[in-house]
Design an enzyme around this catalytic site. Sequence first.
Site, mmCIF file in Angstrom:
data_model
loop_
_atom_site.group_PDB
_atom_site.id
_atom_site.type_symbol
_atom_site.label_atom_id
_atom_site.label_comp_id
_atom_site.label_asym_id
_atom_site.label_seq_id
_atom_site.Cartn_x
_atom_site.Cartn_y
_atom_site.Cartn_z
ATOM 1 C CE1 TYR A 292 8.119 -6.217 -5.139
ATOM 2 C CE2 TYR A 292 10.429 -6.297 -5.814
ATOM 3 C CZ TYR A 292 9.284 -5.579 -5.538
ATOM 4 O OH TYR A 292 9.293 -4.210 -5.671
HETATM 5 N N1 LIG Z 1 11.843 0.433 -2.422
HETATM 6 C C1 LIG Z 1 12.339 -0.346 -3.375
HETATM 7 O O1 LIG Z 1 13.444 -0.897 -3.272
HETATM 8 C C2 LIG Z 1 11.578 -0.563 -4.645
HETATM 9 C C3 LIG Z 1 12.267 -0.874 -5.804
HETATM 10 C C4 LIG Z 1 11.574 -1.075 -6.996
HETATM 11 C C5 LIG Z 1 10.198 -0.976 -7.009
HETATM 12 N N2 LIG Z 1 9.548 -0.673 -5.844
HETATM 13 C C6 LIG Z 1 8.101 -0.552 -5.903
HETATM 14 O O2 LIG Z 1 7.794 0.800 -5.678
HETATM 15 C C7 LIG Z 1 6.499 0.914 -5.080
HETATM 16 C C8 LIG Z 1 6.568 1.901 -3.926
HETATM 17 O O3 LIG Z 1 7.480 1.442 -2.960
HETATM 18 P P1 LIG Z 1 8.083 2.392 -1.836
HETATM 19 O O4 LIG Z 1 9.527 2.086 -1.748
HETATM 20 O O5 LIG Z 1 7.624 3.788 -2.052
HETATM 21 O O6 LIG Z 1 7.470 1.779 -0.492
HETATM 22 P P2 LIG Z 1 6.052 1.941 0.237
HETATM 23 O O7 LIG Z 1 5.801 3.344 0.586
HETATM 24 O O8 LIG Z 1 6.042 0.952 1.345
HETATM 25 O O9 LIG Z 1 5.025 1.514 -0.905
HETATM 26 C C9 LIG Z 1 4.233 0.379 -0.857
HETATM 27 C C10 LIG Z 1 2.801 0.844 -0.816
HETATM 28 O O10 LIG Z 1 1.933 -0.266 -1.028
HETATM 29 C C11 LIG Z 1 0.807 -0.038 -0.230
HETATM 30 N N3 LIG Z 1 0.075 -1.278 -0.021
HETATM 31 C C12 LIG Z 1 0.546 -2.426 0.515
HETATM 32 N N4 LIG Z 1 -0.445 -3.334 0.587
HETATM 33 C C13 LIG Z 1 -1.544 -2.750 0.063
HETATM 34 C C14 LIG Z 1 -2.885 -3.157 -0.133
HETATM 35 N N5 LIG Z 1 -3.309 -4.390 0.221
HETATM 36 N N6 LIG Z 1 -3.757 -2.288 -0.693
HETATM 37 C C15 LIG Z 1 -3.339 -1.054 -1.045
HETATM 38 N N7 LIG Z 1 -2.092 -0.602 -0.886
HETATM 39 C C16 LIG Z 1 -1.205 -1.442 -0.332
HETATM 40 C C17 LIG Z 1 1.352 0.530 1.051
HETATM 41 O O11 LIG Z 1 0.344 1.176 1.791
HETATM 42 P P3 LIG Z 1 0.380 1.155 3.415
HETATM 43 O O12 LIG Z 1 1.802 1.492 3.802
HETATM 44 O O13 LIG Z 1 -0.614 2.179 3.814
HETATM 45 O O14 LIG Z 1 -0.018 -0.245 3.820
HETATM 46 C C18 LIG Z 1 2.400 1.489 0.510
HETATM 47 O O15 LIG Z 1 1.842 2.744 0.252
HETATM 48 C C19 LIG Z 1 6.090 -0.510 -4.724
HETATM 49 O O16 LIG Z 1 5.166 -0.971 -5.690
HETATM 50 C C20 LIG Z 1 7.364 -1.322 -4.830
HETATM 51 O O17 LIG Z 1 7.137 -2.651 -5.210
HETATM 52 C C21 LIG Z 1 10.194 -0.447 -4.679
#
Ligand SMILES: NC(=O)c1ccc[n+]([C@@H]2O[C@H](COP(=O)([O-])OP(=O)(O)OC[C@H]3O[C@@H](n4cnc5c(N)ncnc54)[C@H](OP(=O)(O)O)[C@@H]3O)[C@@H](O)[C@H]2O)c1
Length: 251
Positions: free
Chosen positions: A158
């Site tokens: 990751y």
């Molecule tokens: N939540 C945490 O703990 C955390 C912490 C630090 C950083 N982040 C980062 O923050 C960002 C947003 O996370 P979030 O917590 O808001 O969760 P989230 O809504 O699940 O965000 C992940 C997004 O990635 C999209 N995605 C996955 N596979 C994809 C693909 N093949 N093509 C295009 N889009 C794709 C998903 O779309 P679909 O749902 O439509 O598939 C979803 O909108 C992510 O990059 C994550 O790594 C999260």
Amino acid sequence: MAGHTLKGKVVVIGGASRNLGGLVAREIAPDGAKVVVHYNSDSSRDKAEETAAAVRGAGGEAVTHQGDLTRVAEVEKLFDTAVREFGKVDCMVNTAGMVLKKPMTETTEEEFDRMFAVNTKAAYFMMREAAKRLEDGGKIITIVTSLLAAYTGLYSVYAGSKAPVEHFTRALSKELFGRRISVNNIAPGPMDTPFFYPAETDDSIAYHKSSAMNGELTKIEDIAPYVKFLLTDGWWLNGQTVFINGGYTTR
Ligand SMILES: NC(=O)c1ccc[n+]([C@@H]2O[C@H](COP(=O)([O-])OP(=O)(O)OC[C@H]3O[C@@H](n4cnc5c(N)ncnc54)[C@H](OP(=O)(O)O)[C@@H]3O)[C@@H](O)[C@H]2O)c1
């Protein structure tokens, strides 16, 4: 700073159906932004339409667009939609990501390839396409992770697949000097969204909470204002990764 408002600016948001991307769309709507609400999964369609409706209700304009951004042709189609619907693209915010938490000895080739496809390849080509399509004075923001500043096991793929984005950002920001396009990453701490919990246990959640100010996880409401700031008055920040996490990790 008049040139850095969002009034009439076209903003492509990767992963905008809900959670962080959805909130960013809602936050910039009252400023009059025109938002391309991207989603990936069929199951995200309704949420993407809700987000688009919320943007319109708050004074912005919005269209939805579905695409698997690990395919370069799909990335190109996303920007095609922005140009077709709104005539141009000013800003790109990419929140697409996928998490895996397990020991390196248990990580499969398929998992490795999938993680690098979403976190590295999609991020790269979203940036490349933005660089080709954005108007001068635009902004490019990619969401990475505060684990980039952590000394920890279990997130090798990751954090390892988010890490290259820092170099993409440094390189592209320099290449775009002449066009006044700033390129940055935001690195949130563990965020209280459904993305976070499936990879964790009760104990590890307690540990993550104890590692930041106030014993709290990061909230999307803590992150979205920084995204908006970088899209507007924060335009002078360039080539950086900003850790926003209540002190969870620092560098
Ligand atoms: N939540 C945490 O703990 C955390 C912490 C630090 C950083 N982040 C980062 O923050 C960002 C947003 O996370 P979030 O917590 O808001 O969760 P989230 O809504 O699940 O965000 C992940 C997004 O990635 C999209 N995605 C996955 N596979 C994809 C693909 N093949 N093509 C295009 N889009 C794709 C998903 O779309 P679909 O749902 O439509 O598939 C979803 O909108 C992510 O990059 C994550 O790594 C999260």
